[in-house]
Design a protein around this motif. Sequence first.
Motif, PDB file in Angstrom:
ATOM      1  N   TYR A  87     -22.073   3.376  14.122  1.00 30.10           N
ATOM      2  CA  TYR A  87     -20.350   2.844  13.857  1.00 30.10           C
ATOM      3  C   TYR A  87     -20.410   1.879  14.503  1.00 30.10           C
ATOM      4  O   TYR A  87     -20.478   0.586  14.131  1.00 30.10           O
ATOM      5  CB  TYR A  87     -19.311   3.728  14.520  1.00 30.10           C
ATOM      6  N   GLU A  88     -20.552   1.781  15.371  1.00 28.55           N
ATOM      7  CA  GLU A  88     -21.099   1.051  16.543  1.00 28.55           C
ATOM      8  C   GLU A  88     -22.244  -0.167  16.232  1.00 28.55           C
ATOM      9  O   GLU A  88     -21.653  -1.259  16.428  1.00 28.55           O
ATOM     10  CB  GLU A  88     -21.244   1.253  18.319  1.00 28.55           C
ATOM     11  N   VAL A  89     -23.386   0.514  15.579  1.00 27.87           N
ATOM     12  CA  VAL A  89     -24.189  -0.647  15.791  1.00 27.87           C
ATOM     13  C   VAL A  89     -23.857  -1.416  14.868  1.00 27.87           C
ATOM     14  O   VAL A  89     -24.213  -2.633  13.917  1.00 27.87           O
ATOM     15  CB  VAL A  89     -25.402   0.069  15.806  1.00 27.87           C
ATOM     16  N   ALA A  90     -23.052  -0.507  13.582  1.00 26.09           N
ATOM     17  CA  ALA A  90     -23.120  -1.431  12.291  1.00 26.09           C
ATOM     18  C   ALA A  90     -21.331  -2.619  12.395  1.00 26.09           C
ATOM     19  O   ALA A  90     -21.829  -3.951  12.341  1.00 26.09           O
ATOM     20  CB  ALA A  90     -22.369  -0.234  11.397  1.00 26.09           C
ATOM     21  N   ALA A  91     -20.999  -1.964  13.780  1.00 26.31           N
ATOM     22  CA  ALA A  91     -19.959  -3.326  13.685  1.00 26.31           C
ATOM     23  C   ALA A  91     -20.516  -4.294  14.537  1.00 26.31           C
ATOM     24  O   ALA A  91     -20.627  -5.729  14.038  1.00 26.31           O
ATOM     25  CB  ALA A  91     -18.859  -2.729  14.662  1.00 26.31           C
ATOM     26  N   LEU A  92     -21.007  -3.781  15.603  1.00 30.09           N
ATOM     27  CA  LEU A  92     -22.055  -5.038  16.321  1.00 30.09           C
ATOM     28  C   LEU A  92     -23.000  -6.092  15.469  1.00 30.09           C
ATOM     29  O   LEU A  92     -23.127  -7.212  15.515  1.00 30.09           O
ATOM     30  CB  LEU A  92     -23.171  -4.602  17.223  1.00 30.09           C
ATOM     31  N   ALA A  93     -23.962  -4.853  14.211  1.00 34.19           N
ATOM     32  CA  ALA A  93     -24.043  -6.166  13.037  1.00 34.19           C
ATOM     33  C   ALA A  93     -24.027  -7.424  12.566  1.00 34.19           C
ATOM     34  O   ALA A  93     -24.313  -8.590  12.368  1.00 34.19           O
ATOM     35  CB  ALA A  93     -24.899  -4.949  12.777  1.00 34.19           C
ATOM     36  N   PHE A  94     -22.368  -6.579  12.107  1.00 31.84           N
ATOM     37  CA  PHE A  94     -22.186  -7.436  11.043  1.00 31.84           C
ATOM     38  C   PHE A  94     -20.918  -8.309  11.656  1.00 31.84           C
ATOM     39  O   PHE A  94     -21.123  -9.698  11.241  1.00 31.84           O
ATOM     40  CB  PHE A  94     -21.195  -6.441  10.022  1.00 31.84           C
ATOM     41  N   ALA A  95     -20.679  -8.295  13.111  1.00 34.26           N
ATOM     42  CA  ALA A  95     -19.804  -9.298  14.028  1.00 34.26           C
ATOM     43  C   ALA A  95     -21.132 -10.194  14.611  1.00 34.26           C
ATOM     44  O   ALA A  95     -20.784 -10.928  14.415  1.00 34.26           O
ATOM     45  CB  ALA A  95     -19.608  -8.275  15.340  1.00 34.26           C
ATOM     46  N   ARG A  96     -21.963  -9.692  14.496  1.00 31.84           N
ATOM     47  CA  ARG A  96     -22.940 -11.038  14.672  1.00 31.84           C
ATOM     48  C   ARG A  96     -23.597 -11.889  14.008  1.00 31.84           C
ATOM     49  O   ARG A  96     -23.685 -12.860  13.171  1.00 31.84           O
ATOM     50  CB  ARG A  96     -24.961 -10.058  14.957  1.00 31.84           C
ATOM     51  N   ILE A  97     -23.208 -11.103  12.178  1.00 29.59           N
ATOM     52  CA  ILE A  97     -23.198 -11.450  11.000  1.00 29.59           C
ATOM     53  C   ILE A  97     -22.550 -12.477  10.685  1.00 29.59           C
ATOM     54  O   ILE A  97     -22.746 -14.615  10.434  1.00 29.59           O
ATOM     55  CB  ILE A  97     -23.316 -10.941   9.612  1.00 29.59           C
ATOM     56  N   GLU A  98     -21.244 -12.739  11.243  1.00 27.15           N
ATOM     57  CA  GLU A  98     -20.219 -13.746  11.334  1.00 27.15           C
ATOM     58  C   GLU A  98     -20.295 -14.675  12.554  1.00 27.15           C
ATOM     59  O   GLU A  98     -19.622 -15.308  12.235  1.00 27.15           O
ATOM     60  CB  GLU A  98     -18.376 -12.800  11.678  1.00 27.15           C
ATOM     61  N   ALA A  99     -20.802 -14.071  13.629  1.00 28.88           N
ATOM     62  CA  ALA A  99     -20.400 -14.598  14.765  1.00 28.88           C
ATOM     63  C   ALA A  99     -21.869 -15.777  14.292  1.00 28.88           C
ATOM     64  O   ALA A  99     -21.321 -17.149  14.673  1.00 28.88           O
ATOM     65  CB  ALA A  99     -20.613 -14.149  15.827  1.00 28.88           C
ATOM     66  N   TYR A 100     -22.308 -15.329  14.043  1.00 32.04           N
ATOM     67  CA  TYR A 100     -23.248 -17.259  13.775  1.00 32.04           C
ATOM     68  C   TYR A 100     -23.409 -17.982  12.815  1.00 32.04           C
ATOM     69  O   TYR A 100     -23.860 -18.983  12.481  1.00 32.04           O
ATOM     70  CB  TYR A 100     -24.753 -16.240  13.214  1.00 32.04           C
ATOM     71  N   ASN A 101     -21.917 -17.978  11.980  1.00 35.55           N
ATOM     72  CA  ASN A 101     -21.101 -18.554  11.408  1.00 35.55           C
ATOM     73  C   ASN A 101     -20.264 -19.633  12.064  1.00 35.55           C
ATOM     74  O   ASN A 101     -19.989 -20.640  11.078  1.00 35.55           O
ATOM     75  CB  ASN A 101     -20.565 -18.054   9.504  1.00 35.55           C
ATOM     76  N   ASP A 102     -20.638 -19.406  13.060  1.00 35.99           N
ATOM     77  CA  ASP A 102     -19.085 -20.365  13.652  1.00 35.99           C
ATOM     78  C   ASP A 102     -19.743 -20.291  15.282  1.00 35.99           C
ATOM     79  O   ASP A 102     -19.786 -19.364  16.022  1.00 35.99           O
ATOM     80  CB  ASP A 102     -17.553 -19.857  13.633  1.00 35.99           C
ATOM     81  N   VAL A 103     -20.136 -21.575  16.263  1.00 37.66           N
ATOM     82  CA  VAL A 103     -21.465 -21.752  16.477  1.00 37.66           C
ATOM     83  C   VAL A 103     -20.131 -21.216  18.016  1.00 37.66           C
ATOM     84  O   VAL A 103     -21.021 -20.468  19.094  1.00 37.66           O
ATOM     85  CB  VAL A 103     -21.413 -23.012  16.925  1.00 37.66           C
ATOM     86  N   GLY A 104     -18.984 -21.396  18.127  1.00 35.40           N
ATOM     87  CA  GLY A 104     -17.937 -20.917  19.463  1.00 35.40           C
ATOM     88  C   GLY A 104     -17.868 -19.323  19.479  1.00 35.40           C
ATOM     89  O   GLY A 104     -18.269 -18.881  20.485  1.00 35.40           O
ATOM     90  N   SER A 105     -18.285 -18.659  18.082  1.00 38.42           N
ATOM     91  CA  SER A 105     -18.411 -17.125  18.733  1.00 38.42           C
ATOM     92  C   SER A 105     -19.237 -16.946  18.392  1.00 38.42           C
ATOM     93  O   SER A 105     -19.638 -15.604  19.139  1.00 38.42           O
ATOM     94  CB  SER A 105     -17.580 -16.553  17.174  1.00 38.42           C
ATOM     95  N   VAL A 106     -20.291 -17.176  19.077  1.00 46.05           N
ATOM     96  CA  VAL A 106     -22.307 -16.664  19.447  1.00 46.05           C
ATOM     97  C   VAL A 106     -21.337 -16.574  20.734  1.00 46.05           C
ATOM     98  O   VAL A 106     -22.228 -14.688  21.045  1.00 46.05           O
ATOM     99  CB  VAL A 106     -22.633 -17.425  19.299  1.00 46.05           C
TER     100      VAL A 106
END
Length: 171
Positions: A87-106
Motif C-alpha cells: 500500500y505504501e509503495v503504491a501510494a508513493l509511486a502514484f504520488a510520484r507520477i502525479e507530482a512530476y506533472n507539476d514542478v512545485g509538487s516535486v
Amino acid sequence: MSPNPLDHLPPFPDPPAPIAVYLAERAAAESVVDGPPPWDIGALSPELLAPLPAWLNAVCRWLNRTYAWQPHHVIPPCWIEHEHLPYEVAALAFARIEAYNDVGSVIVWHEQYDRFITRMNTMLGKTGDDCRAGKHDARPARFALSAWPRRHDLAEDAEQPSAADLPEDLV
C-alpha cells in the motif's frame, strides 16, 4: 566531447498499460470511471491488480538505486510480504507520477518519500535489518494480533472477515 554525467540515471518505471489507461480515464474532465483509486490496491479489480506486483517491484528497485544511500533507506526485497508496504509503495509511486506533472509538487513528493522511509522503518522495526539482508520472517506481532478476540458486538454493520480470509499468521 565528454559524455553527459547524467546519462546513467534511469527513468522512473512507467506504469503498466492497464494502469496507465485507468489513470487517464480517471483524470479525464468528464470521467465516468467509478472505480477505486489505483493506490487502493486491495480494492482493485483483478485486471488492474495483476500487473501491479511487477511494476511496484520495479519502483522499489528504482527507489533503492536512486535514493537509498543509507542502509535504513533500502526497501527490503521482501517488501511485498509486509502487508503495509505494498500500500505504501503504491501510494508513493502514484504520488510520484502525479507530482512530476507539476514542478512545485516535486519537492512535496521528496518530502513524502522521506516520510515513507520513516513509516517503513517504524513498521519494520528491528526486523528491517534482517529483511534487507534477505532473512525475512513472518510478522513479529502475529501473536499479539491473533490474541485479539473476535468482537462481533463491535461490528454491527461491518462485515468481519472469516478466519479463511485472514493470513494464517493472524488466525
